[in-house]
Scaffold this motif. Structure first.
Motif, short mmCIF file in Angstrom:
data_model
loop_
_atom_site.label_atom_id
_atom_site.label_comp_id
_atom_site.label_asym_id
_atom_site.label_seq_id
_atom_site.Cartn_x
_atom_site.Cartn_y
_atom_site.Cartn_z
N SER A 18 40.04 71.56 58.29
CA SER A 18 39.84 70.98 59.61
C SER A 18 38.84 69.84 59.49
CB SER A 18 39.33 72.02 60.61
OG SER A 18 38.09 72.53 60.22
N ASP A 19 38.84 68.96 60.47
CA ASP A 19 37.95 67.80 60.46
C ASP A 19 36.59 68.12 61.06
OD1 ASP A 19 39.42 65.73 59.20
OD2 ASP A 19 40.70 65.58 60.96
N ASN A 20 36.57 68.59 62.28
CA ASN A 20 35.30 68.81 62.97
C ASN A 20 35.44 70.00 63.90
OD1 ASN A 20 32.75 68.59 63.95
ND2 ASN A 20 33.00 66.56 64.86
N PRO A 21 34.89 71.17 63.53
CA PRO A 21 34.01 71.33 62.38
C PRO A 21 34.78 71.50 61.07
CG PRO A 21 34.21 73.42 63.48
CD PRO A 21 34.98 72.42 64.30
N GLY B 107 30.15 70.81 61.40
CA GLY B 107 30.27 69.41 61.78
C GLY B 107 31.14 68.62 60.82
N ILE B 108 30.98 67.30 60.85
CA ILE B 108 31.81 66.46 59.98
C ILE B 108 31.27 66.40 58.56
CG2 ILE B 108 32.62 65.04 61.90
CD1 ILE B 108 30.65 62.87 60.96
N ASP C 234 33.44 61.17 56.47
CA ASP C 234 33.96 61.94 57.61
C ASP C 234 35.05 62.92 57.19
OD1 ASP C 234 32.26 60.48 59.16
OD2 ASP C 234 33.80 59.18 60.02
N VAL C 235 35.84 62.56 56.20
CA VAL C 235 36.95 63.43 55.78
C VAL C 235 36.65 64.16 54.47
CG1 VAL C 235 38.66 62.10 57.01
CG2 VAL C 235 38.12 61.47 54.66
#
Length: 198
Positions: A60-63, A155-156, A15-16
């Motif tokens: 940034s994380d998402n997106p 996205g992630i 995710d990261v």
């Protein structure tokens, strides 16, 4: 650069992954023993996104930032040309940059050329070569920007064109050439577009 941070409780490491993305430039005149920026400024090793010529970055994380390096070439005078695509905040923003004589970097009109030659289409990936007589050649892949199934968000997972795996029939291969160091481009058909062939 495609960097992560330590996952927090409940987060998957994927995710990261790629939360911070950047494109940078450095060069060596001694087979990699020492490195410098385009203007000759030495770079302490190991080089980082804080010490190289930073051309673009995002975090940034998402997106995810959605930045993809597309290669570099060097002309007969030793001047580099670096290409990349960024998909945030808008998709398929192709960039081609080269150093200014007075320092810093400047963009060449690759994105504008794609819009001019193929209205409504966008280049999401490309590769470059420079011929011995300094003709800059770009082989790119374009798709309709507003396809009904389009989802350009990185996205992630940081994959802004993942949706295209289900639509291989819409991609086109295109060719651009520049004989004036990227100031202007001409297009040439290299493969006939045939959606039935996929």
């Amino acid at each position: 650069f495609f960097l992560s941070r330590k996952p927090e409780a409940g987060e998957h490491p994927r995710d990261v992954s790629g939360r911070y993305q950047a494109v940078g430039y450095m060069r060596s005149h001694d087979f990699g023993r020492t490195w410098q920026k385009a203007d000759g400024t030495p770079i302490a090793l190991p080089g980082t996104s804080d010490t190289v010529d930073l051309l673009d970055e995002g975090e940034s994380d998402n997106p995810k930032p959605g930045i993809e390096h597309c290669g570099q070439v060097v002309d007969s005078e030793g001047r580099p040309y670096v290409g990349y695509v960024r998909h945030t905040p808008t998709p398929c923003r192709v960039s081609l940059v080269t150093p200014r004589d007075e320092g810093g970097w400047r963009g060449l009109p690759l994105h504008e050329t794609v819009e001019k030659h193929w209205p409504g289409w966008a280049m999401y990936s490309f590769k470059m070569v420079m011929t011995a007589d300094d003709v800059l050649c770009i082989l790119g892949e374009i798709v309709p920007l507003d396809h009904p199934d389009a989802n350009w968000s990185p996205g992630i997972h940081g994959l802004p064109f993942y949706w295209l795996r289900d639509h291989v029939e819409i991609s086109r291969i295109v060719w651009l050439e520049s004989s004036d160091y990227g100031e202007t481009f001409t297009s040439r058909d290299v493969l006939e577009f045939d959606p039935a062939k996929g």
